[in-house]
Scaffold this active site. Structure first.
Site, PDB file in Angstrom:
ATOM      1  N   LYS A  22      11.724  82.196  13.150  1.00  0.00           N
ATOM      2  CA  LYS A  22      12.060  82.563  14.533  1.00  0.00           C
ATOM      3  C   LYS A  22      11.615  81.482  15.507  1.00  0.00           C
ATOM      4  O   LYS A  22      12.396  81.043  16.354  1.00  0.00           O
ATOM      5  CB  LYS A  22      11.390  83.890  14.892  1.00  0.00           C
ATOM      6  CG  LYS A  22      11.339  84.156  16.374  1.00  0.00           C
ATOM      7  CD  LYS A  22      10.357  85.239  16.716  1.00  0.00           C
ATOM      8  CE  LYS A  22      10.152  85.374  18.201  1.00  0.00           C
ATOM      9  NZ  LYS A  22       9.093  84.491  18.736  1.00  0.00           N
ATOM     10  N   ARG A  93      10.227  84.622  25.962  1.00  0.00           N
ATOM     11  CA  ARG A  93       9.320  83.527  26.226  1.00  0.00           C
ATOM     12  C   ARG A  93       9.953  82.151  26.017  1.00  0.00           C
ATOM     13  O   ARG A  93       9.815  81.230  26.816  1.00  0.00           O
ATOM     14  CB  ARG A  93       8.137  83.704  25.270  1.00  0.00           C
ATOM     15  CG  ARG A  93       7.058  82.713  25.427  1.00  0.00           C
ATOM     16  CD  ARG A  93       6.209  83.028  26.619  1.00  0.00           C
ATOM     17  NE  ARG A  93       5.304  81.956  26.924  1.00  0.00           N
ATOM     18  CZ  ARG A  93       4.793  81.744  28.112  1.00  0.00           C
ATOM     19  NH1 ARG A  93       5.085  82.527  29.104  1.00  0.00           N
ATOM     20  NH2 ARG A  93       3.977  80.741  28.316  1.00  0.00           N
ATOM     21  N   CYS A 117       6.372  88.519  24.777  1.00  0.00           N
ATOM     22  CA  CYS A 117       5.292  89.444  24.430  1.00  0.00           C
ATOM     23  C   CYS A 117       4.173  89.360  25.454  1.00  0.00           C
ATOM     24  O   CYS A 117       3.809  88.275  25.901  1.00  0.00           O
ATOM     25  CB  CYS A 117       4.743  89.104  23.054  1.00  0.00           C
ATOM     26  SG  CYS A 117       5.859  89.533  21.723  1.00  0.00           S
ATOM     27  N   PRO A 123       0.240  80.785  30.845  1.00  0.00           N
ATOM     28  CA  PRO A 123       0.601  79.724  31.796  1.00  0.00           C
ATOM     29  C   PRO A 123       1.511  78.673  31.158  1.00  0.00           C
ATOM     30  O   PRO A 123       1.544  78.533  29.925  1.00  0.00           O
ATOM     31  CB  PRO A 123      -0.753  79.095  32.148  1.00  0.00           C
ATOM     32  CG  PRO A 123      -1.666  79.442  31.028  1.00  0.00           C
ATOM     33  CD  PRO A 123      -1.170  80.724  30.437  1.00  0.00           C
ATOM     34  N   ILE A 124       2.241  77.920  32.007  1.00  0.00           N
ATOM     35  CA  ILE A 124       3.049  76.815  31.488  1.00  0.00           C
ATOM     36  C   ILE A 124       2.688  75.511  32.214  1.00  0.00           C
ATOM     37  O   ILE A 124       3.505  74.614  32.343  1.00  0.00           O
ATOM     38  CB  ILE A 124       4.573  77.108  31.551  1.00  0.00           C
ATOM     39  CG1 ILE A 124       4.996  77.446  32.978  1.00  0.00           C
ATOM     40  CG2 ILE A 124       4.984  78.187  30.596  1.00  0.00           C
ATOM     41  CD1 ILE A 124       6.508  77.341  33.160  1.00  0.00           C
ATOM     42  N   ASP A 125       1.435  75.456  32.679  1.00  0.00           N
ATOM     43  CA  ASP A 125       1.001  74.269  33.420  1.00  0.00           C
ATOM     44  C   ASP A 125       1.113  72.982  32.598  1.00  0.00           C
ATOM     45  O   ASP A 125       1.424  71.917  33.137  1.00  0.00           O
ATOM     46  CB  ASP A 125      -0.443  74.452  33.911  1.00  0.00           C
ATOM     47  CG  ASP A 125      -1.395  74.775  32.775  1.00  0.00           C
ATOM     48  OD1 ASP A 125      -1.167  75.793  32.091  1.00  0.00           O
ATOM     49  OD2 ASP A 125      -2.334  74.002  32.541  1.00  0.00           O
ATOM     50  N   GLN A 126       0.889  73.074  31.296  1.00  0.00           N
ATOM     51  CA  GLN A 126       0.946  71.859  30.470  1.00  0.00           C
ATOM     52  C   GLN A 126       2.383  71.362  30.283  1.00  0.00           C
ATOM     53  O   GLN A 126       2.625  70.159  30.168  1.00  0.00           O
ATOM     54  CB  GLN A 126       0.291  72.100  29.093  1.00  0.00           C
ATOM     55  CG  GLN A 126      -1.182  72.444  29.189  1.00  0.00           C
ATOM     56  CD  GLN A 126      -1.972  71.383  29.930  1.00  0.00           C
ATOM     57  OE1 GLN A 126      -1.924  70.198  29.584  1.00  0.00           O
ATOM     58  NE2 GLN A 126      -2.697  71.787  30.961  1.00  0.00           N
ATOM     59  N   ILE A 329      -6.782  82.523  20.807  1.00  0.00           N
ATOM     60  CA  ILE A 329      -5.594  81.985  21.496  1.00  0.00           C
ATOM     61  C   ILE A 329      -5.172  82.877  22.673  1.00  0.00           C
ATOM     62  O   ILE A 329      -4.946  82.393  23.770  1.00  0.00           O
ATOM     63  CB  ILE A 329      -4.393  81.840  20.524  1.00  0.00           C
ATOM     64  CG1 ILE A 329      -4.802  81.144  19.213  1.00  0.00           C
ATOM     65  CG2 ILE A 329      -3.213  81.141  21.200  1.00  0.00           C
ATOM     66  CD1 ILE A 329      -5.012  79.672  19.264  1.00  0.00           C
ATOM     67  N   ARG A 399      13.206  91.536  17.801  1.00  0.00           N
ATOM     68  CA  ARG A 399      13.259  90.188  18.374  1.00  0.00           C
ATOM     69  C   ARG A 399      12.976  89.137  17.322  1.00  0.00           C
ATOM     70  O   ARG A 399      13.454  88.010  17.423  1.00  0.00           O
ATOM     71  CB  ARG A 399      12.207  90.046  19.490  1.00  0.00           C
ATOM     72  CG  ARG A 399      12.580  90.677  20.799  1.00  0.00           C
ATOM     73  CD  ARG A 399      11.603  90.288  21.885  1.00  0.00           C
ATOM     74  NE  ARG A 399      11.179  88.914  21.675  1.00  0.00           N
ATOM     75  CZ  ARG A 399       9.920  88.501  21.658  1.00  0.00           C
ATOM     76  NH1 ARG A 399       8.946  89.327  21.907  1.00  0.00           N
ATOM     77  NH2 ARG A 399       9.625  87.243  21.433  1.00  0.00           N
TER      78      ARG A 399
HETATM   79  C1  UD1 Z   1       3.920  80.041  20.539  1.00  0.00           C
HETATM   80  C2  UD1 Z   1       4.598  81.097  19.724  1.00  0.00           C
HETATM   81  C3  UD1 Z   1       3.747  82.362  19.685  1.00  0.00           C
HETATM   82  C4  UD1 Z   1       2.340  82.035  19.185  1.00  0.00           C
HETATM   83  C5  UD1 Z   1       1.739  80.875  19.963  1.00  0.00           C
HETATM   84  C6  UD1 Z   1       0.418  80.395  19.383  1.00  0.00           C
HETATM   85  C7  UD1 Z   1       6.917  80.565  20.126  1.00  0.00           C
HETATM   86  C8  UD1 Z   1       8.196  80.963  20.759  1.00  0.00           C
HETATM   87  N1  UD1 Z   1       5.892  81.396  20.330  1.00  0.00           N
HETATM   88  O1  UD1 Z   1       3.791  80.560  21.857  1.00  0.00           O
HETATM   89  O2  UD1 Z   1       4.375  83.301  18.812  1.00  0.00           O
HETATM   90  O3  UD1 Z   1       1.504  83.163  19.326  1.00  0.00           O
HETATM   91  O4  UD1 Z   1       2.644  79.749  19.969  1.00  0.00           O
HETATM   92  O5  UD1 Z   1       0.593  79.994  18.046  1.00  0.00           O
HETATM   93  O6  UD1 Z   1       6.835  79.583  19.415  1.00  0.00           O
HETATM   94  N2  UD1 Z   1      -1.493  77.388  27.361  1.00  0.00           N
HETATM   95  C9  UD1 Z   1      -1.911  76.895  28.585  1.00  0.00           C
HETATM   96  N3  UD1 Z   1      -1.013  76.160  29.334  1.00  0.00           N
HETATM   97  C10 UD1 Z   1       0.251  75.891  28.901  1.00  0.00           C
HETATM   98  C11 UD1 Z   1       0.671  76.409  27.646  1.00  0.00           C
HETATM   99  C12 UD1 Z   1      -0.228  77.155  26.906  1.00  0.00           C
HETATM  100  O7  UD1 Z   1      -3.046  77.108  28.994  1.00  0.00           O
HETATM  101  O8  UD1 Z   1       1.000  75.225  29.622  1.00  0.00           O
HETATM  102  C13 UD1 Z   1      -2.435  78.169  26.523  1.00  0.00           C
HETATM  103  C14 UD1 Z   1      -1.970  79.613  26.294  1.00  0.00           C
HETATM  104  O9  UD1 Z   1      -2.397  80.452  27.352  1.00  0.00           O
HETATM  105  C15 UD1 Z   1      -2.636  79.935  24.976  1.00  0.00           C
HETATM  106  C16 UD1 Z   1      -2.631  78.587  24.230  1.00  0.00           C
HETATM  107  O10 UD1 Z   1      -2.449  77.590  25.239  1.00  0.00           O
HETATM  108  O11 UD1 Z   1      -3.968  80.326  25.170  1.00  0.00           O
HETATM  109  C17 UD1 Z   1      -1.572  78.444  23.173  1.00  0.00           C
HETATM  110  O12 UD1 Z   1      -0.306  78.739  23.743  1.00  0.00           O
HETATM  111  P1  UD1 Z   1       1.056  78.104  23.180  1.00  0.00           P
HETATM  112  O13 UD1 Z   1       0.781  77.425  21.881  1.00  0.00           O
HETATM  113  O14 UD1 Z   1       1.698  77.348  24.259  1.00  0.00           O
HETATM  114  O15 UD1 Z   1       1.912  79.406  22.902  1.00  0.00           O
HETATM  115  P2  UD1 Z   1       3.470  79.579  23.066  1.00  0.00           P
HETATM  116  O16 UD1 Z   1       4.159  78.278  22.821  1.00  0.00           O
HETATM  117  O17 UD1 Z   1       3.788  80.331  24.311  1.00  0.00           O
END
Ligand code: UD1
Length: 420
Positions: A22, A93, A117, A123-126, A329, A399
């Site tokens: 997925k 997402r 979920c 956040p998506i700041d990165q 996480i 999903r």
């Molecule tokens: C992806 C997976 C999800 C999985 C997660 C962790 C997909 C569609 N979803 O989610 O199923 O649980 O990886 O393996 O692939 N973070 C920040 N800033 C950012 C981005 C992330 O602080 O800009 C933090 C998040 O809050 C979290 C951590 O980084 O604590 C990991 O998140 P991330 O790996 O980005 O998860 P997703 O890509 O959303």
């Protein structure tokens, strides 16, 4: 409203074939927007997130042709819109990948704030930091993200947190940028590598996926004209491994990549389960006694995946002794424990830690899936419990799991989807 009705206490026995991943599929479909041509994608899982994504690609002007149940051909030469429909993109997402790919190909992207979920703050700041480093202007307002760039120019990006989404998104934006982009402190999950392999197959020049640093040498165009097969789903395979241990069953898991399952297999053995790695693609897991307590800490790959934490919680709820799970996480990934407690589990969860006092038996109850993996965990719990379990909120489960009740039924589970 649909629900799953499970008549429990069945040791799961037989074979299960794992579907395409997925989390790779939901990144590869938007990645295909970078191709100015035709490409074929095979081993696509038949799940609702994929269906929504294909709808969005069609809205943007892509032509989707189904070749069989799991293979499509995509023609992305005539994309005529950069604005993806807010009501569809805010449903899940992974819609954030549209920003990286539309920005990369057209210098303009607009999507609704991603949903998905509810696991705590997401956040998506990165992602934004990476787009801006490449030269884009990003605006987040009125529930939408808009990114624009005259030219994207390769640069160095250091991710402050290891993020799957940010790694893939910055990689997407860099594929057609001018010059070289180096992304440091990246995620190494199998689906990150799969997206890089897909893009390289279509004509990109990405190196280092699977290590801590990814280097993207920008190319002028992705020609496509190739076929790519999506990697098997690590999390689905892990779900059935843990279902084998929890139900004290014996399952041959086919079409998986055993290398990706090492963190899970290590824990299965620690709990007293048995593993026979038949070859790199097939593994048998069985357990004929009560599993033993273990401690778990979720970590980015190659650590124990957070997406298997709820399924592991079910195994530990019926293990001998007291186990501790540390979720490093996500902030709110223990909602499923309240549902398990309704079934007789003894779990106390606070913040990022859950303490699980193993009980000998679970008992059927009506339970509600709060998210995708929680839903899978409740199905496993229902299969192991005495009596009847009803699992609600199936839209979360659909999903990300293809034919889940059929796969469990083939293993001997007494499970039916019924309309209430
Ligand atoms: C992806 C997976 C999800 C999985 C997660 C962790 C997909 C569609 N979803 O989610 O199923 O649980 O990886 O393996 O692939 N973070 C920040 N800033 C950012 C981005 C992330 O602080 O800009 C933090 C998040 O809050 C979290 C951590 O980084 O604590 C990991 O998140 P991330 O790996 O980005 O998860 P997703 O890509 O959303």
């Amino acid at each position: 409203m649909e629900k799953l009705v499970i008549n429990g206490r069945t040791p799961l026995k037989g074979e299960v074939t794992i579907s395409g991943a997925k989390n790779a599929a939901v990144a590869i479909l938007p990645a295909a927007l970078l191709v100015d041509g035709i490409c074929t994608i095979d081993n696509l899982p038949n799940i609702s997130d994929v269906k929504i994504y294909l709808d969005i690609l069609t809205d943007l002007g892509a032509k989707v042709t189904w070749n069989n149940e799991h293979e499509i051909t995509l023609d992305t030469r005539n994309i005529n819109s950069y604005n993806s429909p807010v009501e569809k993109t805010s449903k899940f997402r992974a819609s954030y990948y549209l920003i990286g790919s539309l920005l990369g190909r057209f210098g303009h992207a607009q999507v609704g704030m991603p949903g998905g979920c509810k696991l705590g703050a997401r956040p998506i700041d990165q992602h934004i930091k990476g787009f801006e480093a490449l030269g884009a202007k990003v605006d987040v307002s009125q529930g939408k993200i808009t990114a624009t760039a005259e030219d994207l120019v390769g640069t160095s990006v250091y991710l402050d947190v290891v993020s799957v989404g940010a790694t893939i998104n910055v990689m997407l934006a860099a594929v057609l940028a001018e010059g070289t982009t180096v992304i440091d402190n990246v995620a190494k999950e199998p689906h990150v590598v799969d997206v890089a392999n897909f893009l390289n197959t279509m004509g990109a020049d990405i190196r280092g996926a699977g290590t801590d640093v990814i280097k993207v040498n920008g190319v002028k165009k992705l020609e496509g004209n190739a076929t790519y097969s999506i990697v098997p789903d690590q999390i689905e395979a892990g779900t059935f491994m843990l279902a084998a241990v929890a139900s004290r069953g014996n399952i041959l898991i086919k079409n998986c990549i055993t290398k990706h399952l090492e963190p899970i297999m290590a824990k299965v053995v620690e709990m007293g389960g048995e593993i026979d790695e038949i070859d790199g693609d097939n593994v048998r897991v069985w357990c004929n006694k009560r599993p033993k307590k273990i401690n778990i800490k979720t970590l980015p790959y190659p650590g124990f995946p957070t997406d298997l934490q709820p399924q592991m919680g079910v195994v530990l709820s019926i293990a001998e002794g007291t186990s501790i799970i540390n979720e490093s996480i996500w902030e709110s990934r223990f909602q499923y424990t309240e549902e398990l407690n309704k079934m007789g589990a003894k779990i106390s969860a606070q913040g990022k830690t859950a303490v699980i006092d193993g009980v000998p038996d679970l008992y059927g109850a009506p339970v509600y899936a709060s998210d995708l993996r929680a839903g899978a965990a409740l199905i496993i719990a229902g299969v192991c419990a005495n009596g009847v379990t009803e699992v609600y909120n199936l839209e979360h489960i659909d999903r990300g799991y293809e034919n889940i009740e059929q796969k469990f039924r083939n293993l001997g589970a007494n499970i039916e989807r019924v309309e209430e």
